[in-house]
Design a protein around this motif. Structure first.
Motif, PDB file in Angstrom:
ATOM      1  N   GLU A   1      60.267  27.106  91.318  1.00  8.03           N
ATOM      2  CA  GLU A   1      59.101  26.998  92.087  1.00  8.03           C
ATOM      3  C   GLU A   1      58.054  27.883  91.542  1.00  8.03           C
ATOM      4  OE1 GLU A   1      59.117  25.219  94.835  1.00  8.03           O
ATOM      5  OE2 GLU A   1      60.990  24.865  95.475  1.00  8.03           O
ATOM      6  N   ASP A   2      56.741  27.551  91.726  1.00 11.91           N
ATOM      7  CA  ASP A   2      55.650  28.167  91.330  1.00 11.91           C
ATOM      8  C   ASP A   2      55.481  29.711  92.124  1.00 11.91           C
ATOM      9  OD1 ASP A   2      53.416  29.205  90.000  1.00 11.91           O
ATOM     10  OD2 ASP A   2      52.185  27.574  90.553  1.00 11.91           O
ATOM     11  N   LYS A   3      55.955  30.665  91.761  1.00  5.13           N
ATOM     12  CA  LYS A   3      55.948  31.856  92.587  1.00  5.13           C
ATOM     13  C   LYS A   3      55.768  33.168  91.846  1.00  5.13           C
ATOM     14  CE  LYS A   3      58.740  30.379  96.588  1.00  5.13           C
ATOM     15  NZ  LYS A   3      59.881  30.535  97.416  1.00  5.13           N
TER      16      LYS A   3
ATOM     17  N   GLY B   1      53.377  22.481  92.554  1.00  2.32           N
ATOM     18  CA  GLY B   1      54.003  23.545  93.007  1.00  2.32           C
ATOM     19  C   GLY B   1      55.255  23.938  92.118  1.00  2.32           C
ATOM     20  N   VAL B   2      55.521  23.149  91.068  1.00  5.00           N
ATOM     21  CA  VAL B   2      56.753  23.450  90.126  1.00  5.00           C
ATOM     22  C   VAL B   2      56.177  23.910  88.860  1.00  5.00           C
ATOM     23  CG1 VAL B   2      58.677  22.016  89.146  1.00  5.00           C
ATOM     24  CG2 VAL B   2      58.020  21.776  91.500  1.00  5.00           C
TER      25      VAL B   2
ATOM     26  N   ILE C   1      67.633  31.686  93.143  1.00  5.92           N
ATOM     27  CA  ILE C   1      67.308  30.933  94.347  1.00  5.92           C
ATOM     28  C   ILE C   1      66.061  29.960  94.069  1.00  5.92           C
ATOM     29  CG2 ILE C   1      66.532  31.004  96.683  1.00  5.92           C
ATOM     30  CD1 ILE C   1      69.228  32.067  96.405  1.00  5.92           C
ATOM     31  N   ASP C   2      65.044  30.575  93.475  1.00  5.15           N
ATOM     32  CA  ASP C   2      63.933  29.553  93.263  1.00  5.15           C
ATOM     33  C   ASP C   2      63.868  28.707  92.088  1.00  5.15           C
ATOM     34  OD1 ASP C   2      62.808  30.316  95.898  1.00  5.15           O
ATOM     35  OD2 ASP C   2      62.272  32.234  94.970  1.00  5.15           O
ATOM     36  N   VAL C   3      65.026  28.536  91.163  1.00  4.97           N
ATOM     37  CA  VAL C   3      65.137  27.920  90.082  1.00  4.97           C
ATOM     38  C   VAL C   3      65.367  26.536  90.454  1.00  4.97           C
ATOM     39  CG1 VAL C   3      66.263  27.638  87.799  1.00  4.97           C
ATOM     40  CG2 VAL C   3      65.308  29.554  88.273  1.00  4.97           C
ATOM     41  N   LEU C   4      64.975  25.530  90.101  1.00  2.05           N
ATOM     42  CA  LEU C   4      65.200  24.280  90.445  1.00  2.05           C
ATOM     43  C   LEU C   4      66.115  23.309  89.615  1.00  2.05           C
ATOM     44  CD1 LEU C   4      61.718  23.366  91.294  1.00  2.05           C
ATOM     45  CD2 LEU C   4      63.319  22.899  93.051  1.00  2.05           C
TER      46      LEU C   4
END
Lengths: 578, 197
Positions: B24-26, B56-57, B82-85
């Motif tokens: 995720e782009d965070k 967003g990725v 968590i935010d790794v796809l």
């Protein structure tokens, strides 16, 4: 906020909007998640949250610990006994950094926890403001997830996500760092529980082929052997583990954190694995032909030298965290799944059988261990107290029903060896991190989480002094915990290693201790000290019969060693009995 | 799979691996990802982060020199954040990749004959900008190629040399979007079903 929407598309509980401050939103969100107990310590950057908490004291109990580390350990143990997510509060800077040991401990042992820290206002971030620390950066390696909330609107989303992440899949601690401006800001509060995060997959789908392959290996095995880990307790698979063992006649042994998943007196239960575990479970690891590891991660304290660990066996690894599979031990069949789900599928596929001779091999070695070690530990001669006997007596006097909480060191090995557990989740101990000072605050949290159960903490003199200030908390809230300090005036485990591997050079392990009972006295806690073995039983009885908190110092033999022992770097098969 | 027992202490064969990570782009993702390398004292040879065709990725492309066993463990530990796809490891022959290099050279080296021009042509490089004092040459290629050009230009004087991290594209035909859709289907978010497929 884009991601927030995607992660909450189909949420059920939508509350009516109302304009409130972020600090109150924190409390309301926690109430939405069913929180009724918080351990914490206030300070500048979290004051608005504490002020809001003040208005909800009819719904939430807050326990003021004497140090933030204590709050974290208490929240962890609270979670372990109650099945709820432990919650703790701390302020920014030192408050937050003091939490870190407790968070790291919960992370290593996969315990769900939500930690909320205050932070300096957003406009001061990165300016070295008073009590500012980069908590996000510091906690990143020891949290399952962390997030900095800089505006009030993010609060319900972040808390919902925090609880979902903490308790699902392989659980773990989560930290939310909330800036002071976000606590003051007013916004339209609305709460939706988090049910899904697209990038997070807590429960992998099971490949039926893996289950079939595992069943085939088990059905062909002559000497199958099950290792029961913490994952069994986390997924509530105790019954399934026993069912598999009973149906296929498989002996079971437990890791430190898996202890109490299977009652100590189960006929197929062979004991405790690892460095100071039981003799047979270690030795026969290198004799089995199929090793079924369930919800455990092959810690080096369990495996000893991995090159000489179960190399003859085909390994079936049931594990929810894919990164643990093939990390230490190569598997023949990996089942990446929740333990209970996997076992439910596996049990009907295994044939009913017995392995009597194989189980007898364990029992033969048990006799050797009993004669050489257990007998002397638990029924000693002379008038000096031995740790083993203290634990045996407590086990008998509580009928195996107590929640036992340990600190770290020699006594931590003695408790799982000699307490006969009857029910699950009754041993609370710092497994992965080995945090001295864990015991007393954890026991306090356990007692708050399980008010109807007898909670007993066993600690050494070293660990006790690391968090001894929590006696203040125990006294203030009259937490009816029973604390036993096994005092040998040494950092016993380190001293044992020095004796065995460093030619008895006792480099900084001897301690001149305070008068412990006077300290307990100072905190207004009932207490006594036992020096003579002949007085031990009565002293324990007095302690157990006491209604409120009780502190018992047991002066034990100074230079006692814990055996059996797998020396560091050795093979489990070369476990020493003396 | 490589024999995991051989990872320590005897050093297994090390080579370059390309790790490709979708997140995720965070903020904070770079930290999250690199921590897994740092913990194992694994040096990152090259790193590139950019947006993808899916809004967003982000995609991280990391090159590291290590063993197959080690890099697989790293990738599995990255995946669990968590935010790794998704995270994948590639051998050199499983990807198409490029790096870009820029060379700042004095303008005067072009005035002393045609040699430098020839070098640029034979290396398939190009001139990006011409200023009064300097010229910037651009070359895309693999590290050995951009390094070779650097070496050649060095005798004429190079004022500055920069090289980007690797960008890589896998030889698989799957679209990123398809991967994300498959991901949705292959996992469950709660324990409400029986978890099988």
């Amino acid at each position: 906020m884009e991601q927030m929407k995607t992660s909450q598309q189909s949420s059920p509980t939508t509350k009516k909007k109302m304009k409130i401050a972020g600090s109150e939103a924190v409390i309301l969100s926690l109430l939405e998640e069913g929180v009724d107990t918080i351990f914490g310590y206030p300070g500048g950057a979290i004051m608005p949250i504490y002020d809001s908490l003040y208005h909800y004291l009819d719904k939430i109990t807050h326990i003021l610990t004497r140090h933030e580390q204590g709050a974290a350990h208490a929240a962890q143990a609270y979670s372990q006994v109650s099945d709820k997510v432990g919650v703790c509060f701390a302020t920014s800077g030192p408050g937050a950094t003091n939490l870190i040991t407790g968070i790291a401990n919960a992370y290593m042992d996969s315990i769900p926890m939500v930690c909320i820290t205050g932070q300096v206002p957003a406009h001061l971030l990165g300016t070295d403001a008073f009590q500012e620390s980069d908590v996000l950066g510091i906690s990143m390696p020891v949290t399952k997830w962390n997030f900095q909330v800089t505006s009030a609107e993010e609060i319900p989303w972040a808390i919902a996500r925090a609880f979902y992440i903490a308790k699902t899949g392989r659980p773990g601690p989560v930290l939310l760092d909330i800036t002071k401006n976000a606590q003051f800001e007013e916004f339209d509060f609305e709460y939706k529980k988090c049910e899904k995060i697209r990038s997070y997959h807590p429960y992998p789908n099971i490949e039926i082929k893996d289950i079939d392959d595992a069943a085939e290996l088990i059905n062909k095995a002559k000497k199958p052997y099950m290792l029961v880990g913490h994952g069994v307790l986390i997924s509530g698979a105790e019954k399934e583990v026993m069912a598999l063992s009973e149906k296929a006649g498989i002996p079971m042994a437990s890791t430190l954190l898996g202890i109490s998943a299977v009652p100590s007196d189960h006929p197929n239960y062979m004991g405790f694995l690892g460095m100071h575990g039981n003799y047979a479970p270690n030795v026969l690891t290198n004799e089995c032909d199929v090793l079924i590891a369930i919800g455990m991660r092959f810690d080096d304290r369990v495996t000893g030298d991995t090159k000489r660990y179960a190399r003859q066996a085909k390994v079936i690894h049931i594990e929810i965290d894919a990164s643990e599979i093939d990390k230490i031990i190569k598997t023949e069949v990996a089942i990446n799944a929740d333990a209970k789900q996997a076992l439910e599928l596996l049990i009907p596929r295994v044939k009913k059988t017995e392995h009597k001779e194989w189980i007898d091999e364990f029992r033969k070695l048990d006799e050797i261990e009993y004669e050489k070690v257990i007998k002397h530990d638990t029924y000693p001669d002379g008038d000096k107290n031995k740790m083993g006997e203290v634990v045996r007596l407590i086990s008998e006097m509580t009928d195996g029903e107590a929640v036992m909480v340990t600190d770290v060191g020699q006594h931590q090995m003695i408790v799982p060896r000699y307490y006969k557990f009857k029910n699950p989740n009754r041993l609370i101990t710092s497994g992965g991190l080995g945090t001295m000072g864990f015991g007393m605050p954890a026991a306090m949290g356990a007692q708050v989480g399980a008010p109807d159960k007898q909670v007993i903490s066993i600690a050494g003199d070293g660990g006790t002094q690391m968090t001894i200030q929590e006696l203040g908390t125990i006294s203030q809230y009259k937490i009816p915990l029973k604390m036993v300090v096994l005092n040998n005036s040494f950092l016993g485990m380190v001293r044992q290693w020095q004796e065995l591997f460093f030619d008895s050079r006792y480099s900084f392990t001897e301690m001149t201790n305070p008068d412990f009972v006077k300290i307990a006295e100072g905190y207004g806690i009932a207490n006594s000290r036992v020096v003579k073995r002949s007085e031990l039983k009565d002293a324990l009885k007095t302690m157990l019969d006491h209604e409120g908190p009780y502190f018992l110092e047991v002066v034990v033999e100074k230079e006692e060693n814990v055996f059996p022992m797998v020396p560091s770097g050795e093979s489990v098969a070369n476990i020493r009995l003396e | 799979m490589t024999d995991i027992y051989q990872d320590t202490p005897a050093k297994p064969a090390e080579r370059q691996f390309t790790v490709s990570i979708l997140t995720e782009d965070k903020p904070g993702m770079l930290n999250t990802v690199t921590l897994v390398f740092t913990r194992r004292k694994l040096n990152i040879d090259m790193i590139n982060v950019s947006s993808t065709e899916v809004t967003g990725v982000s995609r991280f492309t990391i090159v590291a020199t290590t063993s197959r066993g080690q890099v697989e463990k790293v990738v599995r530990q990255i995946r669990k954040h968590i935010d790794v796809l998704g995270a994948f490891v590639y051998e050199e022959n499983e990807i198409h990749y490029q790096e870009i290099a820029l060379y700042k050279v004095p303008t005067k080296i072009f005035l002393d004959g045609v040699e430098v021009e020839k070098i640029i042509r034979s290396n398939n490089a190009r001139i990006l900008v011409i200023e009064k004092d300097y010229i910037v040459i651009e070359k895309t290629g693999h590290k050995d190629e951009t390094s070779a050009l650097f070496k050649t230009l060095q005798k004429y004087g190079v004022l500055e040399f920069v090289r980007s991290g690797r960008v890589a594209i896998s030889k698989s035909k799957r679209k990123t979007e398809t991967f994300l859709e498959e991901l949705e289907k292959s996992t469950t978010h709660s324990l409400n079903n029986n978890g099988t497929k």
